[in-house]
Each structure stands twice: as C-alpha cells, then as structure tokens.
Design a protein around this motif. Structure first.
Motif, PDB file in Angstrom:
ATOM      1  N   UNK A 146       3.773  -0.706  -2.534  1.00  0.00           N
ATOM      2  CA  UNK A 146       2.666   0.088  -3.061  1.00  0.00           C
ATOM      3  C   UNK A 146       2.366  -0.319  -4.494  1.00  0.00           C
ATOM      4  N   UNK A 147       3.392  -0.347  -5.336  1.00  0.00           N
ATOM      5  CA  UNK A 147       3.191  -0.718  -6.731  1.00  0.00           C
ATOM      6  C   UNK A 147       2.744  -2.165  -6.861  1.00  0.00           C
ATOM      7  N   UNK A 148       3.331  -3.056  -6.050  1.00  0.00           N
ATOM      8  CA  UNK A 148       2.952  -4.463  -6.114  1.00  0.00           C
ATOM      9  C   UNK A 148       1.496  -4.674  -5.722  1.00  0.00           C
ATOM     10  N   UNK A 149       1.028  -3.922  -4.739  1.00  0.00           N
ATOM     11  CA  UNK A 149      -0.351  -4.110  -4.276  1.00  0.00           C
ATOM     12  C   UNK A 149      -1.350  -3.767  -5.364  1.00  0.00           C
ATOM     13  N   UNK A 169      -2.645 -10.599   3.842  1.00  0.00           N
ATOM     14  CA  UNK A 169      -2.209 -10.545   5.232  1.00  0.00           C
ATOM     15  C   UNK A 169      -0.704 -10.686   5.402  1.00  0.00           C
ATOM     16  N   UNK A 170      -0.079 -11.661   4.759  1.00  0.00           N
ATOM     17  CA  UNK A 170       1.385 -11.707   4.913  1.00  0.00           C
ATOM     18  C   UNK A 170       2.081 -10.506   4.316  1.00  0.00           C
ATOM     19  N   UNK A 171       1.485  -9.910   3.263  1.00  0.00           N
ATOM     20  CA  UNK A 171       2.101  -8.739   2.666  1.00  0.00           C
ATOM     21  C   UNK A 171       2.037  -7.569   3.632  1.00  0.00           C
ATOM     22  N   UNK A 172       0.966  -7.532   4.426  1.00  0.00           N
ATOM     23  CA  UNK A 172       0.858  -6.465   5.427  1.00  0.00           C
ATOM     24  C   UNK A 172       1.973  -6.572   6.465  1.00  0.00           C
ATOM     25  N   UNK A 173       2.275  -7.806   6.878  1.00  0.00           N
ATOM     26  CA  UNK A 173       3.360  -7.997   7.853  1.00  0.00           C
ATOM     27  C   UNK A 173       4.687  -7.590   7.239  1.00  0.00           C
ATOM     28  N   UNK A 174       4.845  -7.918   5.983  1.00  0.00           N
ATOM     29  CA  UNK A 174       6.095  -7.594   5.312  1.00  0.00           C
ATOM     30  C   UNK A 174       6.271  -6.084   5.193  1.00  0.00           C
ATOM     31  N   UNK A 175       5.169  -5.384   4.969  1.00  0.00           N
ATOM     32  CA  UNK A 175       5.276  -3.943   4.778  1.00  0.00           C
ATOM     33  C   UNK A 175       5.545  -3.221   6.098  1.00  0.00           C
ATOM     34  N   UNK A 176       5.023  -3.767   7.152  1.00  0.00           N
ATOM     35  CA  UNK A 176       5.200  -3.095   8.434  1.00  0.00           C
ATOM     36  C   UNK A 176       6.574  -3.343   9.038  1.00  0.00           C
ATOM     37  N   UNK A 177       7.291  -4.309   8.441  1.00  0.00           N
ATOM     38  CA  UNK A 177       8.564  -4.706   9.035  1.00  0.00           C
ATOM     39  C   UNK A 177       9.702  -3.738   8.796  1.00  0.00           C
ATOM     40  N   UNK A 178       9.929  -3.265   7.549  1.00  0.00           N
ATOM     41  CA  UNK A 178      11.160  -2.522   7.301  1.00  0.00           C
ATOM     42  C   UNK A 178      11.219  -1.206   8.069  1.00  0.00           C
ATOM     43  N   UNK A 203      -7.608  -3.317   2.166  1.00  0.00           N
ATOM     44  CA  UNK A 203      -7.954  -1.940   1.859  1.00  0.00           C
ATOM     45  C   UNK A 203      -7.022  -0.971   2.592  1.00  0.00           C
ATOM     46  N   UNK A 204      -6.703  -1.294   3.815  1.00  0.00           N
ATOM     47  CA  UNK A 204      -5.865  -0.393   4.604  1.00  0.00           C
ATOM     48  C   UNK A 204      -4.446  -0.365   4.072  1.00  0.00           C
ATOM     49  N   UNK A 205      -4.038  -1.370   3.328  1.00  0.00           N
ATOM     50  CA  UNK A 205      -2.702  -1.340   2.740  1.00  0.00           C
ATOM     51  C   UNK A 205      -2.733  -0.673   1.377  1.00  0.00           C
ATOM     52  N   UNK A 206      -3.639  -1.168   0.544  1.00  0.00           N
ATOM     53  CA  UNK A 206      -3.597  -0.744  -0.849  1.00  0.00           C
ATOM     54  C   UNK A 206      -4.086   0.677  -1.041  1.00  0.00           C
ATOM     55  N   UNK A 207      -4.976   1.118  -0.181  1.00  0.00           N
ATOM     56  CA  UNK A 207      -5.612   2.403  -0.426  1.00  0.00           C
ATOM     57  C   UNK A 207      -5.220   3.443   0.606  1.00  0.00           C
ATOM     58  N   UNK A 208      -3.980   3.407   1.054  1.00  0.00           N
ATOM     59  CA  UNK A 208      -3.625   4.252   2.177  1.00  0.00           C
ATOM     60  C   UNK A 208      -2.933   5.532   1.756  1.00  0.00           C
ATOM     61  N   UNK A 209      -2.679   5.735   0.494  1.00  0.00           N
ATOM     62  CA  UNK A 209      -1.898   6.879   0.068  1.00  0.00           C
ATOM     63  C   UNK A 209      -2.788   7.943  -0.528  1.00  0.00           C
ATOM     64  N   UNK A 210      -2.209   9.089  -0.935  1.00  0.00           N
ATOM     65  CA  UNK A 210      -3.008  10.287  -1.176  1.00  0.00           C
ATOM     66  C   UNK A 210      -4.312  10.039  -1.910  1.00  0.00           C
ATOM     67  N   UNK A 211      -5.264  10.909  -1.595  1.00  0.00           N
ATOM     68  CA  UNK A 211      -6.664  10.638  -1.849  1.00  0.00           C
ATOM     69  C   UNK A 211      -7.012  10.380  -3.294  1.00  0.00           C
ATOM     70  N   UNK A 212      -6.336  11.047  -4.219  1.00  0.00           N
ATOM     71  CA  UNK A 212      -6.747  10.904  -5.609  1.00  0.00           C
ATOM     72  C   UNK A 212      -6.465   9.524  -6.179  1.00  0.00           C
ATOM     73  N   UNK A 213      -5.768   8.641  -5.434  1.00  0.00           N
ATOM     74  CA  UNK A 213      -5.507   7.294  -5.931  1.00  0.00           C
ATOM     75  C   UNK A 213      -6.174   6.234  -5.066  1.00  0.00           C
ATOM     76  N   UNK A 214      -7.031   6.648  -4.174  1.00  0.00           N
ATOM     77  CA  UNK A 214      -7.573   5.687  -3.225  1.00  0.00           C
ATOM     78  C   UNK A 214      -8.831   5.017  -3.756  1.00  0.00           C
ATOM     79  N   UNK A 215      -9.150   3.860  -3.178  1.00  0.00           N
ATOM     80  CA  UNK A 215     -10.352   3.125  -3.566  1.00  0.00           C
ATOM     81  C   UNK A 215     -11.572   3.724  -2.930  1.00  0.00           C
ATOM     82  N   UNK A 216     -12.719   3.130  -3.219  1.00  0.00           N
ATOM     83  CA  UNK A 216     -13.970   3.745  -2.838  1.00  0.00           C
ATOM     84  C   UNK A 216     -14.813   2.866  -1.937  1.00  0.00           C
ATOM     85  N   UNK A 217     -14.308   1.706  -1.523  1.00  0.00           N
ATOM     86  CA  UNK A 217     -15.199   0.757  -0.901  1.00  0.00           C
ATOM     87  C   UNK A 217     -15.710   1.223   0.452  1.00  0.00           C
ATOM     88  N   UNK A 218     -14.789   1.724   1.303  1.00  0.00           N
ATOM     89  CA  UNK A 218     -15.216   2.090   2.642  1.00  0.00           C
ATOM     90  C   UNK A 218     -16.244   3.196   2.615  1.00  0.00           C
TER      91      UNK A 218
END
Length: 855
Positions: free
Chosen positions: A9-12, A121-130, A318-333
């Motif tokens: 999360x922080x790295x993204x 994309x590779x970061x997404x695979x890495x995040x879904x793994x653990x 977007x689905x990785x970086x902006x997936x956590x509580x609303x007050x920290x999410x992006x606005x693109x979608x």
C-alpha cells in the motif's frame, strides 16, 4: 506477515507520485520501520491527471521524505509520513496546446503511462500472493482500514508558486499536520465502528504566508512587495459519515476551516495582480478558459477519448492503489464515468470531491473475493453522490490598502527600496463562506458577515488629513459602517459548523440537509439571513434536473451549442443578496482613497480571459420542429439575481480638498502623469455642511436567459414566436426604491450632526427596463423592440430656500471645481440662515422658495 499487506500500500503511493525509485530498496527500508528519501522529483503528469486542475506543473520536488511504520504497534499507533520542504511551480494551461498534446503529440505522457502499467501488473501479482492462515481475511481487512484511517501526514515548509504574465503568486506554509481525532477533536487512534460510523480528521496549518510580486521581462523580481498574508494560522476539521461498515465512500463529507485573525495587505502595485487572480477564479468558475467554449469539438473529443483510454489502461493500477478507505482514494473512475468535457464550473468543481471518495471496489478483490466487472458496474450505478459541505469561517478579517513609493539609498550604487504607506483599512467580523453540493445537479453557496467598517489611515497623495498631528478622531476616520459586532451577535456565524458545539456532528447525531429548491427557498429567506449575520448575506443556488426523467443531466449538453438540447435540461440559477442597515459618509478623504484604489486597479495591460464573441447568426440554422418548440415553451433556464439594501444612509460632505483632476483621467482611460506636485493642503471647514440621503429600502431584480446565444438563435428562426419565448430573449431589470428622502445637515467639531433640513421629502419610485439579447440576430424583424422602459413616480417634492440653494451650490462647486477649495462662499451667516428654521413650518411662496411637484 503484516508487512506483506501493508508494505504494498505504502509502496504504491510513493512509487505512483515520485520518479526514479527502486522498489526493492524501498521495500527493505519499509520493513525496517523507517524510510528516508532525499531530493525526489514528482511525477508531474500523474499529478495533473489526478488533480484535474486547469494548471500545468512546471516543476515539483521534495527535499526529504520520511516514512515511519510502527510494525510492533501497528494496531494502536499511526504510520507517520513526513515531508520536509516540498516545492511546486504551476502555470495556467494553454487550452489548445494541451488538447493537442493529450491527443497524441506528447509522447512523454504515453511513455509514462506505459511504464506505469508495466510496473503495476507484476506488483498486483505480488500483492495477491501472500496468504497466512493465522491472519483471517476479515482481520486483515479491519487492520488495513485502521492503518489507513490513522495515517499522520506532516509537511514542513510547503512552497507553492503560480506564474502568469508578470505575476508571481507564492504560498509558503511553515508546517501542515493532518491526523485523526476523536469526538472532542483531540488527537486519537480511531476507526469506524458499527456504533459510530464516523471518521474525523484535523489539518492544522501554521504560519501561512502569501506573497504577490511582479517580475520583469526576464522573469526576475526586481523588488519584493509586502506579503498579502503574513504568518496566518488556521485549522481545518474533516467529518466523514458512512452509511455502514462496508461503505466504500462517505455519504456525508464536511470540510470546515476556521481562522481567528486574517490580516491582508494590498499595495497599489499588487491590486491589479490581485484582481487578475480573482478574475481567473471567476473565469474558471464559468468555464471560460480554454478552447472548449470556442467549439473545438474535434480536439476536445480526442481529449476525452485519451483520458478515458488512460483510465481503462491503468485499471489494474487503480484497483490496487485506490482500494482502501474512501478518504484516501483516487478520483479517476468516478470523475470520468460520463464522457464530458472539462468545460463548466460544475464538472471542474465536482472533480475535487472524488479525491476524497471513489466508487472503486478493489478492496474485496484484493482480499480474494470474487467480483466480476458486471457486478462492479452494477454497484457503481446504484451508489449515489455524497453530500459535500465546505465551509470557511473567520472571526476577524482586516484588509489594508497601501500606497508605495520608490526610495533610493544614500549611496548612488545602492538599490532602490520600496516604502509603503497605509491609506485605507477594511475591518470585518464574523465572516462565513459555506458551500453545499450533491453531485452536479445541486450546488448552493452562502456568504455572510456580522459587521464591517472602513476607515481612512494617514495621508493621501500629499494631503495629511489623518496624520498624527492633525488630531482627527477615529469617528471621522470611519466612513462606512454596516451591521453589528460579535459582542452582540455572538457565534451565529458558526451555526451548524464543525466548530459549533451545538451542531449535530458535535452531539452524536446526523445532520439534515435541504437539497431541493422549494424547501431551500422557504428556509433560507432574507429575514433568516439577516438574523444570523446582520450586515451582509448572499445565497447562490444552482439546480439542474432532467425533464425526461432519466436521472441527472449534464449541464454541458445545453451549453455545448446543440440547439436540439434546448428544453430537455431544467436548470436554474438564483442569487439573493441582502445588505443590512449601513451608514456611508463620502468626504474628501474617503472619496480620494476610493478613487485612488480604482485608478490603481486600472493601471495594467492584462488581456481578458474571455472575450465576447460577435453576434453572428448561423444562416444554416435549421428550423425547429413543433415538438422541440413545445419543449422549449415548457421551461427555459434563467439566471435570477436579487439585491436588497435596507436602511441606507449616505452623507455627501463639502469637499475639504480636491485632487480629482489627477484621478479621473486615469479612471476614464486617459493618459495621466503619476508624478505631480502636491500643492493642495487639507482645509478643515467646521461646521462642515453636507447632503444627507436616507432610503428605507432598495430592491433590484435582474433576470437573464442562462444560454442566451442558443436561445436567441432558435427563437429568431421561428416565423411566429410566442410572447413567452420572446419574453425570455430579453434581460429584465426591476428597480424599486422606498422611502427616499434628502436634506441638509452639518458636522461640528465634536463629530455630531445637527438635525437635517428637509430638501426632498420621502417618496417612492420604481423603474423597469428590458434589453434584447443579441440584437444582430433580429435584423430581419424590425418590429421587435430592442429596449423598453417604464418609470413610475407617484409624487416628488423639492423645496429649498435661497440660503439652502446657495449652500447646495457651494457643496457642488467644492467637488466640481478643480484645484484648491475655497470656503469663502460658506460663512457663519449662511449656515445660521440655513439651519435656524429647523422645526418651523416653511410657507410656500416666500422669497427663494422653490417647490416642484412631478408625477
């Protein structure tokens, strides 16, 4: 293995906004608990895309970034992100250039997008793994939410600069601290719970300094002006209300800012630049900047497609970086759900809201839940817009106007210095600026203040009228008074704000909002506004509805120039302004200071942001069919403005000095030399005769079609337009004056007025006028009236004796005569003769009596 969940999360976020980072080094530093990064460059294109501001970043860098992660106490202590010295330089976007670049000519943006996609994309695979059997998904979800909700952000030395033409606007904030708080707004480690679906945050800004300077042709600032705002501190409270624990965005957002003391300083050289910045805000508000209004449909279409393409291409990110509580999410979608042009104020203003909220459903996806794109789209459509309340409150504000002059040092080679002198001061108490919106269809802004006054300071243009050795009282220095003070009104200006202890949010209940025009008009009346404030109250309401009942309509559909859209969108804009009892005294000191400000404001060569297009009618305009005309008959969008002044007193004194020959030529646009010898001295005339005007009430109403150009083109093409359609093709103005009366009075040495001698007894009048919009479109119809006016005056009486007429003439000549004012025409005998008849009935027909009655 909490690190496997929190670290990405922080790295993204860090990798998204900062260039040239090595993810491996960053990951190792994060696992150690502390990260220190120095001399970082920001990804300017990413900032521009996400903020969607009408500005472009020239540069942006961070001197030092620190991230502290308390791994052993992650559930009870916040993650602290500290930024030391962040500087960004912005300029206004060039609409045509930016549009072409976004359509493919700018390879940097595309390459950056591709790099971002490939790195995500590779970061997404890495995040879904653990996966860890000891950490159930519910626990991980709750912990991540707690971590993100309690992140502390500290910025030390934030520098923002805006450059345009010769203007350099810089904002320097010594420190800004954002943290989570509890119910009493004290720092705390909080989270959303089933019993309290609320999240509160506080942002404290310390020592904010705003400078406005002028640069030369080479881009350098020769000498620095006094700061507009110097070391001002203010605090902001944020209140987010959710419908349930699984809500991805708040249903109610409140962002309120309080400033205890606001001291602004504006010099004569800063005034044109300050007005320029204000005009920029107005132009952005009405969407008049850029080429979108000029019909550049091809480029704007390409612009929209490119933005939508970028959103689609970066969906994984977007689905990785902006997936956590609303007050920290992006606005693109959210902000690009509809294929809309960034043209009007609604879309531009609303684009800031999704920086806090989002419709993304990536949290369940990250935690391993199955969610198809169809389900995601269905959820997106069912979610409704949040209610957003933004407020600014100021206990006491002071604006000081200064005149500057160049002073050379004793040495010939020493640089010149600027010396400023205070000449005018405006003080205001209990100021409130509130905005309430829910999506694009509803927007309301209310502005008010409890009391204000304007005062003369020191001398003006060589006349030492209020210098220390003149011993003039503060009462005479104050020439404008309106409203009351806070000691009488209390804290009414904070009513229902987050700083009001009586507000629902501070008492554990949910606030109720009025979001329809009918109830709004009944609740927020002029009387209610005056009861809350007392000096000034403005209510601006904009509503938009789709007549076809297909949900919210986009206001750009109407303003884009498509005549077939007329009548399908029901828009309305109303402005109501009320000014409370005021006392305005125009003496020489006040008049010359006001005119000097106007003259200084006009001394510039800035081009307007928007120009009026010629009234050219398209000869190929197709005829409207009966259905479209009938739809247009049902509803036409209008802008209605109402201004009401209550209990006005205006006193015009005899001029004690007259320098209008140096000010009026500048105001009228003529050439004038600013270097002149001051030979006029202040001549105190006591008692000082004056004309006093009293008005019980003045009401001005103005109505104009919201989209006059499209409407006139359609109506003028009809062979026999109805009276209703013709009515809306005009701008209408109604002026009503009640209880107008005028008389003569005088001001003695103690600052007291004598009883006024009536010259014009009380009367009322009304005026109506209308003006045809775009008259060149009606050249083939000479029977259409361009202007029309109606004037009503039931009765008017003017009465004056010979002595009173002579005194009126002396007051007029003191202002009209250029040069030194001679008080020889006003002697004690004349003053005694004018004011000795107070209270004695005057007989009509006596010598020097003039009585005129008109209907």
């Amino acid at each position: 293995m909490l690190e496997s969940y929190v670290t990405p999360i922080l790295m993204s976020y860090v990798n998204r906004y900062i260039k040239n980072l090595k993810p491996s080094d960053l990951q190792l530093s994060l696992w150690g608990g502390d990260v220190v990064l120095s001399k970082l460059e920001l990804k300017l294109d990413v900032l521009e895309q996400e903020l969607k501001l009408p500005f472009t970043f020239l540069s942006g860098h961070i001197h030092e970034l620190r991230i502290h992660v308390p791994w052993t106490k992650l559930g009870s202590e916040p993650v602290v992100i500290t930024i030391n010295t962040m500087e960004c330089i912005l300029k206004l976007k060039d609409g045509i250039q930016d549009d072409h670049e976004s359509c493919g000519s700018n390879s940097t943006n595309h390459s950056t997008t591709e790099n971002t996609k490939s790195s995500v994309k590779p970061r997404r695979i890495q995040q879904a793994a653990p996966t860890d059997p000891d950490l159930p998904p519910g626990y991980v979800q709750s912990l991540i939410r707690r971590v993100v909700n309690n992140v502390n952000i500290v910025i030390n030395n934030l520098i923002l600069k805006y450059v345009e033409d010769d203007i350099v606007l810089s904002v320097n904030i010594t420190s800004a601290d954002c943290y989570t708080v509890g119910e009493l707004w004290d720092r705390a480690f909080m989270d959303i719970s089933a019993t309290d679906l609320v999240l509160r945050k506080v942002i404290n800004f310390s020592d904010c300094t705003v400078c406005l300077d002028k640069r030369n042709a080479s881009g350098k600032i020769e000498f620095y002006q006094d700061p507009l705002l110097y070391k001002c501190s203010f605090r902001t409270r944020l209140h987010f209300t959710y419908d349930n624990l699984n809500s991805k965005m708040p249903s109610v957002i409140k962002i309120h800012t309080l400033v205890e003391s606001l001291k602004l300083s504006i010099t004569d050289q800063q005034l044109p630049m300050f007005i320029r910045i204000m005009q920029l805000g107005i132009a952005l508000y009405y969407g008049e900047i850029g080429n979108f209004k000029d019909g550049e449909t091809d480029d704007s279409t390409c612009y929209n497609k490119d933005m939508l393409g970028n959103i689609t291409g970066t969906e994984d990110e977007t689905r990785i970086d902006m997936q956590y509580p609303a007050q920290y999410k992006g606005q693109e979608l959210y902000s690009q759900q509809e294929d809309e042009q960034p043209q009007g104020w609604v879309s531009w203003a609303w684009s800031f809201v999704p920086a806090i909220v989002s419709y993304d459903d990536g949290e369940e996806d990250y935690l391993g839940n199955d969610s198809t794109s169809t389900t995601h789209q269905q959820k997106t459509q069912t979610l409704k817009d949040p209610i957003v309340s933004i407020g600014f409150y100021c206990t006491k504000a002071t604006v000081t106007f200064k005149l500057t002059e160049m002073q050379a040092e004793s040495s010939y080679y020493s640089p010149q210095k600027v010396k400023s002198k205070e000449v005018l001061c405006w003080e205001q108490e209990g100021t409130t600026v509130e905005a309430l919106m829910m999506g694009e269809p509803f927007f309301d802004c209310q502005i008010g203040f409890v009391g204000c006054r304007a005062m003369c300071l020191k001398g003006i243009m060589g006349v030492k009228d209020f210098e220390e050795n003149m011993n003039r009282t503060e009462t005479e220095a104050c020439f404008f008074i309106c409203g009351e003070n806070l000691s009488v009104k209390g804290l009414t200006y904070l009513t229902n704000s987050l700083f009001d202890y009586r507000s629902p949010e501070n008492n554990g209940t949910r606030a109720e909002f009025i979001l329809d025009a009918a109830n709004h008009k009944e609740t927020y009346t002029e009387i209610a506004g005056m009861q809350r404030f007392g000096a000034f109250y403005m209510d601006y309401l904009y509503t938009m509805e789709n007549a076809s009942g297909k949900g919210s309509a986009n206001q750009q559909d109407f303003s884009s120039g498509k005549s077939e859209d007329l009548g399908t969108v029901q828009e309305k804009s109303t402005k109501s302004l009320v000014v409370g009892p005021l006392d305005f005294r125009l003496d020489s000191s006040a008049v010359h200071r006001i005119l000097k400000m106007i003259a200084c404001a006009l001394e510039h060569e800035y081009e307007p942001y928007s120009r009026l297009k010629p009234d050219i009618k398209d000869e190929n305009e197709t005829m409207r069919n009966p259905e479209e005309v009938a739809s247009l008959e049902e509803y036409i969008p209008t802008r209605h403005t109402s201004v009401t002044l209550l209990k006005c007193t205006c006193t015009i004194f005899m001029a004690e000095f007259n320098l209008l020959d140096h000010l009026l030529p500048v105001i009228m646009g003529e050439k004038n030399s600013s270097n002149f010898m001051n030979t006029t001295n202040f001549q105190s005339v006591r008692p000082l005769p004056s004309i006093q005007i009293l008005v019980d009430k003045i009401n001005l109403e103005h109505s104009v079609p919201m989209y006059a150009e499209q409407l006139v083109h359609v109506v003028s093409s009809l062979t026999q337009p109805s009276d209703n359609l013709l009515h809306y093709c005009y701008a209408h103005c109604y002026l009503k004056i009640f209880g107008f009366q005028a008389g003569l009075t005088s001001l003695d040495c103690r600052g007291s007025y004598c009883l006024p001698v009536p010259i014009i007894p009380s009367f009322s009048t009304a005026l109506y006028g209308k003006l045809l919009k775009l008259p060149t479109c009606w050249t083939k119809r000479s029977q259409i009236a361009i202007t029309e006016g109606i004037f009503e005056l039931p009765n008017l009486t003017i009465q004056a004796t010979r002595a009173q007429t002579l005194l009126l003439q002396a007051i007029y000549q003191s202002w009209s005569h250029i040069g030194n004012v001679s008080s020889s025409a006003v002697n004690e005998a004349l003053m005694n003769e004018v004011f000795q008849t107070i209270g004695i009935p005057q007989r009509c027909g006596t010598t020097g009596c003039c009585n005129a009655v008109g209907e």
